[in-house]
Design a protein around this motif. Structure first.
Motif, PDB file in Angstrom:
ATOM      1  N   ALA A  55       0.838  -1.203   0.000  1.00 57.02           N
ATOM      2  CA  ALA A  55       0.000   0.000   0.000  1.00 57.02           C
ATOM      3  C   ALA A  55       0.870   1.250   0.000  1.00 57.02           C
ATOM      4  O   ALA A  55       0.604   2.208  -0.744  1.00 57.02           O
ATOM      5  N   ALA A  56       1.925   1.239   0.814  1.00 55.60           N
ATOM      6  CA  ALA A  56       2.794   2.414   0.914  1.00 55.60           C
ATOM      7  C   ALA A  56       3.560   2.651  -0.386  1.00 55.60           C
ATOM      8  O   ALA A  56       3.623   3.782  -0.874  1.00 55.60           O
ATOM      9  N   VAL A  57       4.130   1.600  -0.947  1.00 54.55           N
ATOM     10  CA  VAL A  57       4.940   1.754  -2.159  1.00 54.55           C
ATOM     11  C   VAL A  57       4.071   2.144  -3.351  1.00 54.55           C
ATOM     12  O   VAL A  57       4.373   3.108  -4.068  1.00 54.55           O
ATOM     13  N   VAL A  58       2.982   1.412  -3.565  1.00 57.59           N
ATOM     14  CA  VAL A  58       2.127   1.697  -4.727  1.00 57.59           C
ATOM     15  C   VAL A  58       1.438   3.052  -4.572  1.00 57.59           C
ATOM     16  O   VAL A  58       1.427   3.869  -5.494  1.00 57.59           O
ATOM     17  N   GLY A  59       0.860   3.317  -3.399  1.00 53.47           N
ATOM     18  CA  GLY A  59       0.191   4.599  -3.178  1.00 53.47           C
ATOM     19  C   GLY A  59       1.159   5.756  -3.235  1.00 53.47           C
ATOM     20  O   GLY A  59       0.880   6.792  -3.860  1.00 53.47           O
ATOM     21  N   GLY A  60       2.313   5.603  -2.603  1.00 51.28           N
ATOM     22  CA  GLY A  60       3.324   6.660  -2.630  1.00 51.28           C
ATOM     23  C   GLY A  60       3.851   6.906  -4.032  1.00 51.28           C
ATOM     24  O   GLY A  60       4.016   8.055  -4.447  1.00 51.28           O
ATOM     25  N   ALA A  61       4.117   5.833  -4.774  1.00 52.93           N
ATOM     26  CA  ALA A  61       4.602   5.985  -6.146  1.00 52.93           C
ATOM     27  C   ALA A  61       3.553   6.663  -7.023  1.00 52.93           C
ATOM     28  O   ALA A  61       3.883   7.517  -7.855  1.00 52.93           O
ATOM     29  N   ALA A  62       2.298   6.310  -6.835  1.00 48.98           N
ATOM     30  CA  ALA A  62       1.225   6.936  -7.616  1.00 48.98           C
ATOM     31  C   ALA A  62       1.145   8.434  -7.322  1.00 48.98           C
ATOM     32  O   ALA A  62       0.975   9.247  -8.236  1.00 48.98           O
ATOM     33  N   VAL A  63       1.283   8.805  -6.046  1.00 53.81           N
ATOM     34  CA  VAL A  63       1.249  10.226  -5.673  1.00 53.81           C
ATOM     35  C   VAL A  63       2.432  10.964  -6.296  1.00 53.81           C
ATOM     36  O   VAL A  63       2.274  12.047  -6.870  1.00 53.81           O
ATOM     37  N   VAL A  64       3.625  10.382  -6.207  1.00 59.84           N
ATOM     38  CA  VAL A  64       4.822  11.025  -6.758  1.00 59.84           C
ATOM     39  C   VAL A  64       4.703  11.178  -8.272  1.00 59.84           C
ATOM     40  O   VAL A  64       4.976  12.251  -8.828  1.00 59.84           O
ATOM     41  N   LEU A  65       4.264  10.120  -8.964  1.00 58.75           N
ATOM     42  CA  LEU A  65       4.125  10.195 -10.417  1.00 58.75           C
ATOM     43  C   LEU A  65       3.076  11.223 -10.816  1.00 58.75           C
ATOM     44  O   LEU A  65       3.275  11.986 -11.770  1.00 58.75           O
ATOM     45  N   TRP A  66       1.960  11.270 -10.117  1.00 61.10           N
ATOM     46  CA  TRP A  66       0.927  12.260 -10.418  1.00 61.10           C
ATOM     47  C   TRP A  66       1.459  13.670 -10.192  1.00 61.10           C
ATOM     48  O   TRP A  66       1.220  14.564 -10.999  1.00 61.10           O
ATOM     49  N   HIS A  67       2.174  13.863  -9.101  1.00 60.65           N
ATOM     50  CA  HIS A  67       2.722  15.185  -8.802  1.00 60.65           C
ATOM     51  C   HIS A  67       3.724  15.613  -9.867  1.00 60.65           C
ATOM     52  O   HIS A  67       3.733  16.772 -10.297  1.00 60.65           O
ATOM     53  N   GLN A  68       4.585  14.702 -10.306  1.00 59.44           N
ATOM     54  CA  GLN A  68       5.564  15.029 -11.344  1.00 59.44           C
ATOM     55  C   GLN A  68       4.881  15.365 -12.658  1.00 59.44           C
ATOM     56  O   GLN A  68       5.274  16.304 -13.352  1.00 59.44           O
ATOM     57  N   LYS A  69       3.853  14.603 -13.012  1.00 56.21           N
ATOM     58  CA  LYS A  69       3.118  14.868 -14.242  1.00 56.21           C
ATOM     59  C   LYS A  69       2.448  16.236 -14.176  1.00 56.21           C
ATOM     60  O   LYS A  69       2.471  16.999 -15.136  1.00 56.21           O
ATOM     61  N   ARG A  70       1.879  16.551 -13.048  1.00 58.13           N
ATOM     62  CA  ARG A  70       1.206  17.843 -12.879  1.00 58.13           C
ATOM     63  C   ARG A  70       2.218  18.992 -12.923  1.00 58.13           C
ATOM     64  O   ARG A  70       1.957  20.031 -13.516  1.00 58.13           O
TER      65      ARG A  70
END
Length: 142
Positions: A55-70
């Motif tokens: 949960a931490a790795v997938v959720g954290g990675a999704a947040v980081v990738l979304w933030h970078q894309k934005r």
């Protein structure tokens, strides 16, 4: 009533989605993806520690990738040179004669426009592409 771990993770994912819908915080949706990944880890029979790590790795990675894309989207071209904002960008015009200093008057959309050449070489008569618009001046290049 005894719930298995996968059910708890699915409920957490659902709660995160519901909170995201109520608040509009898209990052919560990314965390819900992490909770869903943990639910899948539970279905695979992984232990609680592995589920939490998933949960931490997938959720954290999704947040980081979304933030970078934005952040990358926010650094897009300024409005006067962005074809998503100004539909004139990328259109072509015919320049019949260049004046000294890389300036010209062109017909575009049924009106006379001032144009300025942005290239480094000497402009010659021909077809040019609008790269940006500054007020009523078209900035042209090949």
């Amino acid at each position: 009533m005894d719930m298995n771990q996968a059910t708890v993770w699915w409920l957490i994912a659902g709660a995160l989605v519901a909170i995201e819908l109520a608040t509009g915080t898209f990052y919560l949706l990314m965390l819900a993806v992490g909770a869903a990944a943990a639910a899948l880890a539970a279905h695979l029979g992984l232990g609680l520690t592995a589920q939490i790590a998933t949960a931490a790795v997938v959720g954290g990675a999704a947040v980081v990738l979304w933030h970078q894309k934005r952040a990358a989207r926010d650094q897009a071209a300024p409005a006067n040179a962005n074809p998503d904002v100004n539909l004139d960008i990328g259109q072509s015009v015919q320049v019949d004669h260049w004046q000294p200093g890389g300036r010209a008057t062109v017909k575009y959309r049924g009106a006379d426009w001032q144009a300025r050449y942005q290239g480094s070489d000497t402009p010659v008569a021909g077809r040019y592409v609008i790269r940006a618009v500054e007020g009523s001046c078209l900035l042209l290049d090949h």
